[in-house]
Design a protein around this motif. Structure first.
Motif, mmCIF file in Angstrom:
data_model
loop_
_atom_site.group_PDB
_atom_site.id
_atom_site.type_symbol
_atom_site.label_atom_id
_atom_site.label_comp_id
_atom_site.label_asym_id
_atom_site.label_seq_id
_atom_site.Cartn_x
_atom_site.Cartn_y
_atom_site.Cartn_z
ATOM 1 N N GLY A 89 1.087 4.739 7.757
ATOM 2 C CA GLY A 89 0.519 3.433 8.112
ATOM 3 C C GLY A 89 0.020 3.457 9.546
ATOM 4 O O GLY A 89 -0.705 4.362 9.966
ATOM 5 N N ASP A 90 0.422 2.454 10.304
ATOM 6 C CA ASP A 90 0.081 2.374 11.733
ATOM 7 C C ASP A 90 0.973 3.376 12.478
ATOM 8 O O ASP A 90 2.192 3.386 12.291
ATOM 9 C CB ASP A 90 0.360 0.928 12.182
ATOM 10 N N HIS A 91 0.359 4.211 13.353
ATOM 11 C CA HIS A 91 1.125 5.298 13.960
ATOM 12 C C HIS A 91 1.677 4.975 15.340
ATOM 13 O O HIS A 91 2.190 5.859 16.031
ATOM 14 C CB HIS A 91 0.266 6.568 14.008
ATOM 15 N N SER A 92 1.585 3.710 15.773
ATOM 16 C CA SER A 92 2.205 3.346 17.046
ATOM 17 C C SER A 92 3.731 3.412 16.879
ATOM 18 O O SER A 92 4.244 3.297 15.758
ATOM 19 C CB SER A 92 1.793 1.925 17.446
ATOM 20 N N TYR A 93 4.433 3.596 18.012
ATOM 21 C CA TYR A 93 5.898 3.710 17.944
ATOM 22 C C TYR A 93 6.507 2.473 17.287
ATOM 23 O O TYR A 93 7.338 2.583 16.384
ATOM 24 C CB TYR A 93 6.474 3.895 19.364
ATOM 25 N N LYS A 94 6.027 1.285 17.719
ATOM 26 C CA LYS A 94 6.622 0.034 17.233
ATOM 27 C C LYS A 94 6.476 -0.095 15.707
ATOM 28 O O LYS A 94 7.437 -0.385 14.997
ATOM 29 C CB LYS A 94 5.906 -1.133 17.936
ATOM 30 N N SER A 95 5.277 0.171 15.219
ATOM 31 C CA SER A 95 5.011 0.015 13.784
ATOM 32 C C SER A 95 5.701 1.077 12.954
ATOM 33 O O SER A 95 6.274 0.792 11.893
ATOM 34 C CB SER A 95 3.515 0.138 13.550
ATOM 35 N N GLY B 284 0.257 -6.040 0.913
ATOM 36 C CA GLY B 284 0.895 -6.887 1.916
ATOM 37 C C GLY B 284 1.376 -6.044 3.066
ATOM 38 O O GLY B 284 1.145 -4.828 3.101
ATOM 39 N N ARG B 285 2.059 -6.674 4.024
ATOM 40 C CA ARG B 285 2.566 -5.926 5.174
ATOM 41 C C ARG B 285 3.822 -5.159 4.759
ATOM 42 O O ARG B 285 4.674 -5.681 4.031
ATOM 43 C CB ARG B 285 2.854 -6.863 6.349
ATOM 44 N N SER B 286 3.897 -3.954 5.249
ATOM 45 C CA SER B 286 4.980 -3.039 4.864
ATOM 46 C C SER B 286 6.379 -3.672 4.997
ATOM 47 O O SER B 286 7.193 -3.592 4.069
ATOM 48 C CB SER B 286 4.842 -1.796 5.750
ATOM 49 N N GLU C 269 4.504 5.195 -0.973
ATOM 50 C CA GLU C 269 3.543 5.553 0.076
ATOM 51 C C GLU C 269 3.253 4.298 0.898
ATOM 52 O O GLU C 269 2.888 3.262 0.346
ATOM 53 C CB GLU C 269 2.249 6.057 -0.552
ATOM 54 N N ILE C 270 3.414 4.413 2.222
ATOM 55 C CA ILE C 270 3.026 3.310 3.105
ATOM 56 C C ILE C 270 1.718 3.736 3.778
ATOM 57 O O ILE C 270 1.704 4.711 4.544
ATOM 58 C CB ILE C 270 4.093 3.050 4.203
ATOM 59 N N GLY C 271 0.641 3.032 3.486
ATOM 60 C CA GLY C 271 -0.670 3.388 4.046
ATOM 61 C C GLY C 271 -1.466 4.224 3.054
ATOM 62 O O GLY C 271 -1.481 5.456 3.119
ATOM 63 N N MET D 142 -6.560 -3.837 4.541
ATOM 64 C CA MET D 142 -7.454 -4.525 5.475
ATOM 65 C C MET D 142 -7.659 -3.669 6.727
ATOM 66 O O MET D 142 -7.941 -4.177 7.796
ATOM 67 C CB MET D 142 -6.871 -5.896 5.864
ATOM 68 N N ASN D 143 -7.459 -2.335 6.574
ATOM 69 C CA ASN D 143 -7.634 -1.422 7.713
ATOM 70 C C ASN D 143 -6.744 -1.790 8.893
ATOM 71 O O ASN D 143 -7.165 -1.655 10.054
ATOM 72 C CB ASN D 143 -9.090 -1.403 8.177
ATOM 73 N N GLU D 144 -5.553 -2.235 8.591
ATOM 74 C CA GLU D 144 -4.560 -2.615 9.608
ATOM 75 C C GLU D 144 -4.393 -1.496 10.657
ATOM 76 O O GLU D 144 -4.117 -0.354 10.291
ATOM 77 C CB GLU D 144 -3.229 -2.817 8.860
ATOM 78 N N GLY D 145 -4.595 -1.810 11.916
ATOM 79 C CA GLY D 145 -4.354 -0.842 12.998
ATOM 80 C C GLY D 145 -5.328 0.326 13.039
ATOM 81 O O GLY D 145 -5.099 1.309 13.737
ATOM 82 N N MET D 146 -6.441 0.252 12.312
ATOM 83 C CA MET D 146 -7.375 1.385 12.265
ATOM 84 C C MET D 146 -8.510 1.165 13.266
ATOM 85 O O MET D 146 -8.987 0.035 13.409
ATOM 86 C CB MET D 146 -7.984 1.537 10.866
ATOM 87 N N THR D 147 -8.983 2.243 13.883
ATOM 88 C CA THR D 147 -10.054 2.130 14.878
ATOM 89 C C THR D 147 -11.366 1.660 14.224
ATOM 90 O O THR D 147 -12.231 1.085 14.890
ATOM 91 C CB THR D 147 -10.315 3.486 15.579
ATOM 92 N N GLU D 148 -11.508 1.913 12.947
ATOM 93 C CA GLU D 148 -12.701 1.536 12.168
ATOM 94 C C GLU D 148 -12.948 0.016 12.163
ATOM 95 O O GLU D 148 -14.062 -0.431 11.916
ATOM 96 C CB GLU D 148 -12.413 1.984 10.732
ATOM 97 N N GLY D 149 -11.912 -0.767 12.432
ATOM 98 C CA GLY D 149 -12.037 -2.235 12.414
ATOM 99 C C GLY D 149 -11.691 -2.823 11.054
ATOM 100 O O GLY D 149 -11.650 -2.096 10.055
ATOM 101 N N THR D 150 -11.490 -4.147 11.034
ATOM 102 C CA THR D 150 -11.054 -4.813 9.806
ATOM 103 C C THR D 150 -12.070 -4.655 8.673
ATOM 104 O O THR D 150 -13.272 -4.841 8.882
ATOM 105 C CB THR D 150 -10.857 -6.327 10.085
ATOM 106 N N ARG D 151 -11.580 -4.301 7.495
ATOM 107 C CA ARG D 151 -12.450 -4.163 6.321
ATOM 108 C C ARG D 151 -11.560 -4.212 5.090
ATOM 109 O O ARG D 151 -10.460 -3.647 5.093
ATOM 110 C CB ARG D 151 -13.188 -2.821 6.386
#
Ligand SMILES: C[S@@+](CC[C@H](N)C(=O)[O-])C[C@H]1O[C@@H](n2cnc3c(N)ncnc32)[C@H](O)[C@@H]1O
Length: 202
Positions: free
Chosen positions: A136-142, A116-118, A55-57, A85-94
């Motif tokens: 994980g992060d749902h942007s195209y790049k990520s 760690g990072r995927s 599972e990623i994310g 660390m809430n990577e890429g989440m609108t909630e902000g770093t946590r």
């Protein structure tokens, strides 16, 4: 007791999970719907003993526990990749790691957290994967980077599942560009979740 066990299969999936002792899975905060979480459980149940689920994310562990509930029954392992660390989440770093650990205690024999990072974790990950769940992060790049890093490790006939397919054009484009369904029919889709079996060389 034997009679009760024989009747379990006729009950709705969520009742079935409660009666099997997986009730705590239902209370963890998440954006996944119950239908989506139950699909994760059912797809993981398709595999034999010693299967490898990635599972990623994982965030607070909601989807993790549904994967792990099935993994507990078929004695498989769930590898959870997240920076927590809430990577890429609108909630902000946590830092969400302790919450994840406490929410998933019931399944600590099945779960291997990989913090760690995927893309970095993928470089060190040697196992062949039976089921890959990307959330994980749902942007195209990520999302593209996740698929490039992890899809080659999925076995021929293994399953890939992508969340947020319904609204994220990035995820939709990644599926169009990079995922080769094994069957001629496109992968089965729920409103916000795409899954398919993949063929070798994807
Ligand atoms: C949408 S949440 C996952 C939701 C979770 N599956 C659930 O059941 O609620 C996305 C998670 O992915 C993690 N994440 C995003 N990009 C990442 C990356 N490149 N590497 C590792 N983790 C990442 C975030 O830290 C966050 O915990």
């Amino acid at each position: 007791m034997k009679e009760l066990a024989a009747h379990l299969k006729y009950l709705p999936w969520e009742v079935n999970l409660y009666l099997r002792g997986h009730g705590p899975c239902f209370g963890i905060f998440t954006h996944l719907t119950l239908e989506e979480k139950l699909l994760l459980y059912k797809l993981t149940r398709k595999f034999d003993h010693n299967s490898v689920i990635v599972e990623i994310g994982s965030y607070l562990g909601a989807s993790t526990t549904f994967l792990a509930a099935a993994a507990k029954e078929n004695k498989s392992q769930v590898y959870c990749v997240d920076t927590w660390m809430n990577e890429g989440m609108t909630e902000g770093t946590r830092d969400t790691y302790q919450e994840f650990i406490s929410n998933t205690t019931l399944y600590q024999q099945q779960i291997y957290p990989l913090r760690g990072r995927s893309e970095d974790i993928a470089k060190e990950f040697d196992n062949q994967i039976d089921l890959l769940f990307l959330d994980g992060d749902h942007s195209y790049k990520s999302c593209r980077a996740d698929v490039e890093s992890w899809l080659p490790k999925v076995k021929n006939g293994g399953i890939i599942i992508l969340h947020d397919y319904g609204w994220s054009e990035g995820v939709q484009k990644v599926v169009r560009d990079m995922v080769k369904p094994r069957e001629k029919k496109p992968g089965l889709e729920m409103s916000n979740l795409y899954w398919t079996r993949v063929k070798a060389g994807s």
